[in-house]
Design an enzyme around this catalytic site. Structure first.
Site, PDB file in Angstrom:
ATOM      1  CB  ALA A  10      -0.757   0.032   1.164  1.00 24.12           C
ATOM      2  CG  MET A  11       2.328   2.772   3.664  1.00 23.38           C
ATOM      3  SD  MET A  11       1.533   4.263   3.756  1.00 23.38           S
ATOM      4  CE  MET A  11       2.744   5.180   4.187  1.00 23.38           C
ATOM      5  N   GLY A  12       4.260   1.474  -0.428  1.00 20.17           N
ATOM      6  CA  GLY A  12       5.342   1.508  -1.251  1.00 20.17           C
ATOM      7  C   GLY A  12       4.809   2.170  -2.928  1.00 20.17           C
ATOM      8  CE  LYS A 186       3.671   6.093  12.567  1.00 21.72           C
ATOM      9  NZ  LYS A 186       3.583   5.922  10.664  1.00 21.72           N
ATOM     10  CB  SER A 259      -1.906  -1.255  10.232  1.00 17.18           C
ATOM     11  OG  SER A 259      -1.015  -1.185  11.022  1.00 17.18           O
TER      12      SER A 259
END
Ligand code: NAD
Length: 310
Positions: A10-12, A186, A259
């Site tokens: 998703a992020m890549g 985080k 997530s």
């Protein structure tokens, strides 16, 4: 710039689209064969906030098949997939590319250092977000930013050039003052919200409405603070608690399932060993007990085992 994105989930993929659209030559590297095939055959579909689909044509390859020279490798696997990915792409690491990761969890620098000299590594955190409904398809919402720092700032070749490349792609990158503190902060938030929402099968707002959320929160974060102190990392349990409390309302993240909850629901391994599990292990090494974090990591592993996730 020639950029490889190793771990194009998703992020890549979200970063890949932005970097390629800004004129960089991007190669997506991923182990999910159906995802790689879909991107190469039909293009990558990006569904945006307003529900419209946009198709982008990027090159995707399996890790073992990647060749060539890259200026920058962005690692966007899950934390527990990173070591294997670095082994699989060793052929492109010999030409001394900068290696950046913004993956969640503590301990990613230690993983990368086993494969790449410290002088080439940059780490950070990001509040960009993305989801992947299926192979060749991501769903993106909102905007974000990146905070990053070279592991050895005096030895990293061209940090301002890296910032320029990321910002030309609209990624809102800035230099962190203390990146390890940001990573632990985080991870502290994730070790409360991801872990408890997964165990209790609830969203962030429902966790915040529990009468004993603060007791549960403090049990995790007080251990984080003690272990961080022994490790020489700045960490304030109160600051992270304030950040967590700010997520509870429906206007912020109250309705969101973290997530880890989504990973468990989709039968995927979680990043627990790089969150609560990491702090428990480091605490044991530093003789600072972290029994709450240790047992929470074991409870998540038990849930993974019950679901047949390995
Ligand atoms: P992801 O799960 O989308 O992708 C990670 C890897 O898993 C990719 O190689 C992907 O191809 C593979 N994968 C995903 N679904 C698969 C499936 N069904 N079958 C086979 N392989 C599959 O991970 P991500 O959300 O891009 O996260 C990468 C890192 O960034 C993590 O450390 C995460 O915690 C962090 N992060 C994520 C977000 C977010 O909004 N997604 C935000 C900030 C940080």
């Amino acid at each position: 710039m020639k950029i490889a994105i190793a771990g194009a989930g998703a992020m890549g993929c979200r970063f890949g689209v932005k970097l390629q659209s800004a004129g960089n030559q991007v190669t997506l590297i991923d182990n999910w064969a159906a995802h790689v095939a879909a991107i190469n055959q039909q293009g990558l579909t990006v569904t945006t906030d307003d529900g419209t689909d946009h198709v982008y044509h990027l090159t995707a390859v399996a890790p073992q098949a990647v060749t060539g020279e890259f200026d920058l490798v962005i690692l966007f696997t899950k934390a527990m997939q990173m070591d294997q990915m670095l082994q699989d792409i060793s052929g492109i690491l010999g030409n001394h590319p900068a290696v950046l990761t913004l993956a969640n969890g503590i301990g990613n620098v230690e993983t990368i250092e086993r494969h790449v000299p410290k002088s080439q590594i940059v780490v950070g955190t990001t509040v960009w977000s993305s989801g992947m409904p299926g192979p060749g398809h991501i769903k993106v919402t909102g905007t974000g930013s990146i905070s990053l720092q070279a592991v050895v700032p005096t030895e990293f070749a061209d940090f301002s050039g890296l910032l320029t490349t990321l910002n030309a792609a609209g990624l809102n990158a800035s230099q962190a003052d203390n990146v390890m503190a940001a990573i632990w902060k985080k991870a502290g938030l994730n070790s409360v919200l991801n872990t408890y929402c997964t165990l209790f099968d609830c969203n962030i707002g429902e966790f915040g409405a529990l009468p004993n959320w603060r007791t549960l929160n403090d049990a995790v974060l007080n251990e984080f603070e003690a272990v961080a102190q022994a490790a020489g990392v700045a960490f304030s349990a109160q600051d992270v608690t304030d950040l967590i409390a700010a997520q509870f309302s429906p206007e912020t993240n109250g309705g969101h399932y973290p997530s880890m909850h989504q990973d468990m629901a989709h039968q995927r391994p979680t990043e627990i060993d790089f969150l609560n599990g990491y702090v428990a292990k480091l605490g044991a090494q530093l003789q600072v007990p972290a029994p709450t974090n240790a047992i929470l990591a074991q409870e998540i592993h038990a849930q993974e085992a019950l679901k047949g996730i390995s």
